[in-house]
Design a protein around this motif. Sequence first.
Motif, mmCIF file in Angstrom:
data_model
loop_
_atom_site.group_PDB
_atom_site.id
_atom_site.type_symbol
_atom_site.label_atom_id
_atom_site.label_comp_id
_atom_site.label_asym_id
_atom_site.label_seq_id
_atom_site.Cartn_x
_atom_site.Cartn_y
_atom_site.Cartn_z
ATOM 1 N N ALA A 156 0.831 -1.213 0.000
ATOM 2 C CA ALA A 156 0.000 0.000 0.000
ATOM 3 C C ALA A 156 0.861 1.256 0.000
ATOM 4 C CB ALA A 156 -0.916 -0.017 1.216
ATOM 5 N N LEU A 157 1.968 1.219 0.731
ATOM 6 C CA LEU A 157 2.868 2.378 0.755
ATOM 7 C C LEU A 157 3.385 2.692 -0.647
ATOM 8 C CD1 LEU A 157 5.214 1.923 3.856
ATOM 9 C CD2 LEU A 157 3.611 3.779 3.447
ATOM 10 N N PHE A 158 3.842 1.680 -1.346
ATOM 11 C CA PHE A 158 4.412 1.897 -2.674
ATOM 12 C C PHE A 158 3.338 2.311 -3.675
ATOM 13 C CE2 PHE A 158 8.867 0.899 -2.646
ATOM 14 C CZ PHE A 158 9.035 0.257 -1.426
ATOM 15 N N GLU A 159 2.135 1.809 -3.490
ATOM 16 C CA GLU A 159 1.066 2.187 -4.409
ATOM 17 C C GLU A 159 0.704 3.657 -4.248
ATOM 18 O OE1 GLU A 159 -3.409 0.706 -4.671
ATOM 19 O OE2 GLU A 159 -1.971 -0.814 -5.302
ATOM 20 N N GLN A 160 0.797 4.137 -3.018
ATOM 21 C CA GLN A 160 0.466 5.533 -2.767
ATOM 22 C C GLN A 160 1.509 6.477 -3.360
ATOM 23 O OE1 GLN A 160 -2.059 7.296 -1.157
ATOM 24 N NE2 GLN A 160 -3.182 5.395 -1.513
ATOM 25 N N ILE A 165 11.500 6.805 -3.881
ATOM 26 C CA ILE A 165 12.462 5.746 -3.582
ATOM 27 C C ILE A 165 12.472 5.552 -2.067
ATOM 28 C CG2 ILE A 165 14.896 5.100 -3.631
ATOM 29 C CD1 ILE A 165 15.123 6.712 -6.245
ATOM 30 N N TRP A 166 12.166 4.333 -1.677
ATOM 31 C CA TRP A 166 12.042 4.017 -0.250
ATOM 32 C C TRP A 166 13.232 3.162 0.186
ATOM 33 C CZ3 TRP A 166 7.813 5.317 2.925
ATOM 34 C CH2 TRP A 166 6.685 5.822 2.278
ATOM 35 N N ARG A 167 13.869 3.552 1.260
ATOM 36 C CA ARG A 167 14.836 2.682 1.907
ATOM 37 C C ARG A 167 14.090 1.793 2.907
ATOM 38 N NH1 ARG A 167 19.940 3.819 1.100
ATOM 39 N NH2 ARG A 167 20.551 2.711 2.985
ATOM 40 N N TYR A 195 9.493 -7.462 -4.338
ATOM 41 C CA TYR A 195 10.466 -7.318 -5.426
ATOM 42 C C TYR A 195 10.470 -8.563 -6.314
ATOM 43 C CZ TYR A 195 15.057 -7.435 -7.675
ATOM 44 O OH TYR A 195 16.064 -7.569 -8.586
ATOM 45 N N ARG A 196 10.452 -9.730 -5.697
ATOM 46 C CA ARG A 196 10.491 -10.976 -6.467
ATOM 47 C C ARG A 196 9.260 -11.149 -7.354
ATOM 48 N NH1 ARG A 196 12.082 -13.416 -1.657
ATOM 49 N NH2 ARG A 196 10.081 -14.481 -1.477
ATOM 50 N N VAL A 197 8.097 -10.715 -6.864
ATOM 51 C CA VAL A 197 6.875 -10.905 -7.645
ATOM 52 C C VAL A 197 6.601 -9.727 -8.574
ATOM 53 C CG1 VAL A 197 5.858 -12.394 -5.880
ATOM 54 C CG2 VAL A 197 5.368 -9.944 -5.847
ATOM 55 N N GLY A 198 7.477 -8.727 -8.567
ATOM 56 C CA GLY A 198 7.370 -7.650 -9.537
ATOM 57 C C GLY A 198 6.458 -6.504 -9.151
ATOM 58 N N VAL A 199 6.064 -6.447 -7.888
ATOM 59 C CA VAL A 199 5.209 -5.344 -7.446
ATOM 60 C C VAL A 199 6.027 -4.064 -7.247
ATOM 61 C CG1 VAL A 199 3.680 -4.552 -5.573
ATOM 62 C CG2 VAL A 199 3.529 -6.902 -6.407
ATOM 63 N N ILE A 200 7.291 -4.220 -6.849
ATOM 64 C CA ILE A 200 8.199 -3.073 -6.714
ATOM 65 C C ILE A 200 9.492 -3.432 -7.432
ATOM 66 C CG2 ILE A 200 7.216 -2.343 -4.512
ATOM 67 C CD1 ILE A 200 9.572 -3.628 -3.086
ATOM 68 N N ARG A 204 18.603 0.299 -5.986
ATOM 69 C CA ARG A 204 19.956 -0.110 -5.566
ATOM 70 C C ARG A 204 19.792 -0.935 -4.320
ATOM 71 N NH1 ARG A 204 19.237 5.271 -4.670
ATOM 72 N NH2 ARG A 204 19.218 5.930 -2.469
ATOM 73 N N ARG A 205 20.861 -1.417 -3.777
ATOM 74 C CA ARG A 205 20.760 -2.272 -2.595
ATOM 75 C C ARG A 205 20.073 -1.509 -1.460
ATOM 76 N NH1 ARG A 205 23.142 -6.802 -0.454
ATOM 77 N NH2 ARG A 205 23.507 -6.771 1.791
ATOM 78 N N GLY A 206 18.998 -2.074 -0.967
ATOM 79 C CA GLY A 206 18.300 -1.455 0.165
ATOM 80 C C GLY A 206 17.405 -0.293 -0.206
ATOM 81 N N ALA A 207 17.120 -0.101 -1.492
ATOM 82 C CA ALA A 207 16.258 1.012 -1.914
ATOM 83 C C ALA A 207 15.330 0.541 -3.032
ATOM 84 C CB ALA A 207 17.115 2.195 -2.393
ATOM 85 N N TYR A 208 14.055 0.850 -2.883
ATOM 86 C CA TYR A 208 13.040 0.341 -3.815
ATOM 87 C C TYR A 208 12.113 1.460 -4.238
ATOM 88 C CZ TYR A 208 14.470 -4.130 -1.759
ATOM 89 O OH TYR A 208 15.193 -5.202 -1.319
ATOM 90 N N ARG A 209 11.422 1.228 -5.345
ATOM 91 C CA ARG A 209 10.363 2.134 -5.778
ATOM 92 C C ARG A 209 9.290 1.317 -6.462
ATOM 93 N NH1 ARG A 209 12.681 6.171 -10.205
ATOM 94 N NH2 ARG A 209 10.557 6.940 -10.021
ATOM 95 N N GLY A 210 8.139 1.916 -6.668
ATOM 96 C CA GLY A 210 7.027 1.225 -7.311
ATOM 97 C C GLY A 210 7.286 1.006 -8.791
ATOM 98 N N VAL A 211 6.452 0.182 -9.414
ATOM 99 C CA VAL A 211 6.633 -0.074 -10.855
ATOM 100 C C VAL A 211 5.618 0.730 -11.641
ATOM 101 C CG1 VAL A 211 7.576 -2.353 -10.549
ATOM 102 C CG2 VAL A 211 5.106 -2.066 -10.733
#
Lengths: 211, 135
Positions: A156-160, A165-167, A195-200, A204-211
Amino acid sequence: MTPYAELARRLSPHLERAGLRPLDVWRDAIGGDRHGIYDYTWVSPHPDGRHCYASLFISHGGGEGSPEFAEVWGAVEEGPRSPTTLVLHLEPMFSDAVWDLELRLQVAMLEAARRAELLRRADAAERAKADPRAPWPKWLGMERAPYRVTVAAVGALFEQEPERIWRNSEVLTALLERDFRTDRTHVNAALSLLYRVGVIRRVRRGAYRGV
Amino acid sequence: MLLARTAIAPVDADLSSLPRVANLPDQLGGRYLLRYLLRSQLGTLTSGTSDTQFVTPTPYAPEETISWLTLPPASGSREWVLLLDPNQLTNVYGPRWVRLGGGVEYILASGFSAEAVVDAATVPKGSARWEIEVR
């Protein structure tokens, strides 16, 4: 269609991922007006009849003597003395930025579903001894949300904020600030899974964002 | 009392699984359906509404409305009620037990029209459609 039906529709997928379904849907609109309060409720049915509920109530507001507020409740079905737990009370409802309001409601609804499940599992005698008004019944002995609920909350956080970019630590902090009980281990695992299922995606290592 | 042999659906039955009521006046045995209101909402529904509405055939005292109808306490007791004529209602589903509370409810999926609001006084039809204070 009630004024907040669209908000309820956006909340629904998050709750459905946590195992709940909307209680009442009419022409794709969830919930309705229950004697002067907009009532959006999701249910997790159980064969023994002790169903779990997560409810979002929004007052009509605007009129004299009618406070504008939103409340999130968890509850388990046990007849007239059903245990309930208030998770969130926002008054006035729109004091926060809109995006933050919706995210807080999402997280609160997931928390309500989780607490309802805890109430369902709790021993009846223990429950009777506890203060029913306590927002967090410590006697239940669980200090964090189940993993699958944490996954939904992180999603939900990433969808919002798909562009942000979230650490890992920022995700944990954001959830804790919204009264969602989790820890670093669960957040890290949830991020790996999403990350594995492709939602985000991983920036870089330890940092993600939505798709 | 609902007529005998009227099945009341369980609390977790959603709208899509509830039966659409074909004989509401018969089922209610001549009674009205009740939609409770707060004082601040007086006048807001006398022209009808298209919002989905939850209504009950059971009269409650104001202080009973919170627990029997599963309303958030912060919103306050309902001291006013609209009487709805079952002959003027369409898209009605139920009855169903109210979750957590123990009351009975019907669901007006597409709301109700002004014509469904019962006259509060014996004057020419349609000229006294307003709420009644619960005493």
